[in-house]
Scaffold this motif. Structure first.
Motif, PDB file in Angstrom:
ATOM      1  N   TRP A 298       0.820  -1.209   0.000  1.00 38.58           N
ATOM      2  CA  TRP A 298       0.000   0.000   0.000  1.00 38.58           C
ATOM      3  C   TRP A 298       0.855   1.262   0.000  1.00 38.58           C
ATOM      4  N   TYR A 299       0.423   2.237  -0.820  1.00 35.84           N
ATOM      5  CA  TYR A 299       1.086   3.535  -0.936  1.00 35.84           C
ATOM      6  C   TYR A 299       0.006   4.614  -0.876  1.00 35.84           C
ATOM      7  N   TYR A 300       0.443   5.835  -0.500  1.00 38.00           N
ATOM      8  CA  TYR A 300      -0.509   6.949  -0.511  1.00 38.00           C
ATOM      9  C   TYR A 300       0.037   8.088  -1.371  1.00 38.00           C
ATOM     10  N   PHE A 301      -0.847   8.656  -2.206  1.00 42.32           N
ATOM     11  CA  PHE A 301      -0.474   9.725  -3.128  1.00 42.32           C
ATOM     12  C   PHE A 301      -1.299  10.971  -2.813  1.00 42.32           C
ATOM     13  N   ASP A 302      -0.636  12.155  -2.836  1.00 35.37           N
ATOM     14  CA  ASP A 302      -1.353  13.393  -2.535  1.00 35.37           C
ATOM     15  C   ASP A 302      -2.120  13.877  -3.760  1.00 35.37           C
ATOM     16  N   GLU A 303      -2.706  15.084  -3.623  1.00 36.13           N
ATOM     17  CA  GLU A 303      -3.550  15.600  -4.698  1.00 36.13           C
ATOM     18  C   GLU A 303      -2.785  15.861  -5.987  1.00 36.13           C
ATOM     19  N   ASN A 304      -1.470  15.976  -5.895  1.00 34.64           N
ATOM     20  CA  ASN A 304      -0.657  16.191  -7.094  1.00 34.64           C
ATOM     21  C   ASN A 304      -0.082  14.880  -7.644  1.00 34.64           C
ATOM     22  N   GLY A 305      -0.463  13.758  -7.023  1.00 38.61           N
ATOM     23  CA  GLY A 305       0.026  12.472  -7.492  1.00 38.61           C
ATOM     24  C   GLY A 305       1.388  12.110  -6.952  1.00 38.61           C
ATOM     25  N   ARG A 306       1.870  12.829  -5.913  1.00 35.68           N
ATOM     26  CA  ARG A 306       3.194  12.568  -5.361  1.00 35.68           C
ATOM     27  C   ARG A 306       3.107  11.501  -4.275  1.00 35.68           C
ATOM     28  N   MET A 307       3.977  10.490  -4.358  1.00 32.99           N
ATOM     29  CA  MET A 307       4.024   9.442  -3.342  1.00 32.99           C
ATOM     30  C   MET A 307       4.515  10.027  -2.018  1.00 32.99           C
ATOM     31  N   MET A 308       3.790   9.751  -0.938  1.00 24.11           N
ATOM     32  CA  MET A 308       4.112  10.309   0.355  1.00 24.11           C
ATOM     33  C   MET A 308       4.990   9.350   1.163  1.00 24.11           C
ATOM     34  N   THR A 309       5.798   9.915   2.071  1.00 22.15           N
ATOM     35  CA  THR A 309       6.637   9.139   2.981  1.00 22.15           C
ATOM     36  C   THR A 309       6.536   9.731   4.376  1.00 22.15           C
ATOM     37  N   GLY A 310       7.037   8.981   5.378  1.00 22.00           N
ATOM     38  CA  GLY A 310       7.037   9.478   6.750  1.00 22.00           C
ATOM     39  C   GLY A 310       5.666   9.389   7.394  1.00 22.00           C
ATOM     40  N   TRP A 311       5.499  10.101   8.518  1.00 22.06           N
ATOM     41  CA  TRP A 311       4.210  10.112   9.219  1.00 22.06           C
ATOM     42  C   TRP A 311       3.178  10.902   8.420  1.00 22.06           C
ATOM     43  N   GLN A 312       1.994  10.337   8.288  1.00 20.35           N
ATOM     44  CA  GLN A 312       0.903  11.002   7.584  1.00 20.35           C
ATOM     45  C   GLN A 312      -0.386  10.798   8.373  1.00 20.35           C
ATOM     46  N   ASN A 313      -1.179  11.888   8.503  1.00 17.62           N
ATOM     47  CA  ASN A 313      -2.502  11.782   9.117  1.00 17.62           C
ATOM     48  C   ASN A 313      -3.530  11.761   7.998  1.00 17.62           C
ATOM     49  N   ILE A 314      -4.179  10.616   7.844  1.00 14.68           N
ATOM     50  CA  ILE A 314      -5.122  10.414   6.741  1.00 14.68           C
ATOM     51  C   ILE A 314      -6.435   9.911   7.315  1.00 14.68           C
ATOM     52  N   GLY A 315      -7.490  10.654   7.097  1.00 19.49           N
ATOM     53  CA  GLY A 315      -8.803  10.244   7.581  1.00 19.49           C
ATOM     54  C   GLY A 315      -8.888  10.146   9.082  1.00 19.49           C
TER      55      GLY A 315
END
Length: 462
Positions: A298-315
């Motif tokens: 699993w990967y997460y991409f921001d609104e610009n399509g950039r793959m995110m790394t590190g700590w992320q707060n999602i939902g």
């Protein structure tokens, strides 16, 4: 000292020795930094997933074998993931497997909480993930793609309700991609090099009268399919007679040999630009503002399509994405602190990969305590007016709540079945001990309230 008293003391000393041996056995001293797993497979396309054998040597015909391990750890179990008994293998398919490794001697070796791909060498497969479960290590892997020929489509026929429309049925061992040929009186008229549909309108090419047939075969589409799977034989339809009255005017024709589905000319899949890593689909669109499962990870991409790394707060939940973008699951050490990321959805509200935090948690057979920031707590903890011990040793049980006898820094303590540290006078297995209030340290070789406690901390009546 009388004979009976000496016997009791001897039994108690032996009992304490057994307890201490059992406890000290938990503190393995040698970490296992590298894991090697060997898979021997003879999987055949068109067959069902076989039972997984654990042992040494070659795989049985049509079967699969996981090597039993080595002197540091043993393979104790292996199972297929997300594949029911009805699952049929296809050419180039890579079924996933979970392998359970157990330290050969838990008092000597222990697994780390998490492993990178570079630390897990898999012969005959590829690494997906690894996480610790108690003393064991659970490794998820993909078996090397199955080699073989795709099956030809089934039931190639003309649609009676739409003149010139070819149809066919997908086979069991299917790539999802097909090549077509249209023939008139057994001579080639038109070819479709690739289509992912299971129907095609040939009528625009029926510009002359005659008996038309079409041939269709399954072909590889992805790079893996092209590497491990080969084209099937053609299957041919029955004849469709076109008379002068029903010949086509040729409208709607495409270039001969053209694929039925058009997409982007740019690089598909992972690519990197000045803003970081991105993922492009065959239609040219980017993965944006969402989670995406790619090759089982699993990967997460921001609104610009950039793959995110590190700590992320999602939902509303916190996740940790490794430097390569992969979502962390299970025990993960980040900046010197341990965290636990859920391995599956919990209570229908907390998604897999989300961080647990704030209080007690049961993980496997042990209790752990987490700070509000999600980091693992170790050492003595005062909670609800009671003291608990969370293992400080950096082994497979770091942070686990211990019960029973505990020896640390030359001092002895005892926690009951709830993990609560004893204070004052306490009877354990029929003998009386004294634990200093506040510290919980066991008294020994001293007098307390006129009672003498021997070197083992046991009250000896005078």
């Amino acid at each position: 000292m009388g004979k009976k008293t000496r016997c009791i003391a001897f039994v108690l000393i032996i009992g304490l020795g057994v307890l201490w041996t059992s406890f000290s056995g938990l503190a393995a001293t040698k970490p296992i930094h590298t894991v090697n797993i060997k898979i021997n497979s003879d999987l055949q396309p068109g067959s069902h997933l076989p039972s997984i054998h654990i042992g040494s040597g070659s795989a049985p015909d049509g079967g699969i074998m996981v090597d039993k391990g080595n002197s540091r750890y043993t393979v104790t179990a292996a199972q297929w993931l997300d594949k029911g008994s009805s699952y049929v293998l296809e050419a180039a398919s890579e079924p996933q497997m979970r392998v359970t490794l157990e330290p050969e001697d838990v008092s000597e070796y222990y697994f780390l909480a998490s492993y990178k791909e570079s630390n897990v060498k898999i012969s005959g497969g590829s690494f997906v993930s690894a996480r610790r479960d108690g003393d064991n290590l659970l490794v998820t892997l993909r078996v090397r793609p199955v080699k073989g020929e795709f099956n030809p489509p089934k039931d190639a026929y003309w649609n009676e309700n739409n003149l010139g429309e070819a149809r066919w049925t997908a086979p069991e061992n299917d790539s999802g991609c097909y090549e077509l040929q249209l023939l008139r009186d057994n001579k080639n008229v038109y070819r479709v090099s690739q289509t992912t549909s299971r129907s095609y309108n040939f009528y625009p090419y029926m510009t002359e009268k005659g008996d038309y047939t079409f041939k269709v075969r399954t072909i590889p589409k992805t790079d893996a399919q092209k590497k491990y799977g080969s084209k099937s034989d053609y299957v041919e339809s029955g004849e469709l007679q076109i008379t002068d009255r029903y010949v086509s005017d040729g409208k709607g024709q495409q270039k001969n040999g053209a694929a039925a589905v058009s997409g982007t000319r740019e690089k598909v899949g992972w690519f990197r630009d000045e803003n970081g890593w991105r993922y492009r689909y065959p239609d040219g669109s980017l993965c944006r503002s969402k989670w995406s499962e790619i090759d089982g990870l699993w990967y997460y991409f921001d609104e610009n399509g950039r793959m995110m790394t590190g700590w992320q707060n999602i939902g509303g939940s916190s996740y940790y994405l490794h430097g390569n973008g992969q979502m962390a699951v299970g025990w993960t050490k980040i900046d010197g602190k341990w965290y636990y990321l859920r391995t599956e959805t919990e209570d229908g509200r907390y998604p897999a990969g989300s961080m647990v935090s704030g209080g007690w948690r049961v993980i496997g057979p042990y209790y752990y305590y987490f700070n509000e920031d999600g980091s693992l707590y170790t050492g003595w903890l005062k909670y609800g007016g009671k003291w608990y011990y969370l293992n400080t040793v950096d082994n497979s049980l770091q942070g686990a709540m211990f019960t029973g006898w505990i020896k640390r820094d030359g001092k002895t303590y005892f926690t009951d079945s709830n993990g609560e540290m004893l204070e004052g006078w306490s009877q354990i297995d029929g003998s009386w001990y004294y634990f200093y209030p506040g510290s919980g340290e066991m008294a020994f070789s001293t007098w307390v309230d006129g009672a003498y406690l021997d070197a083992d901390g046991i009250w000896r009546q005078q």
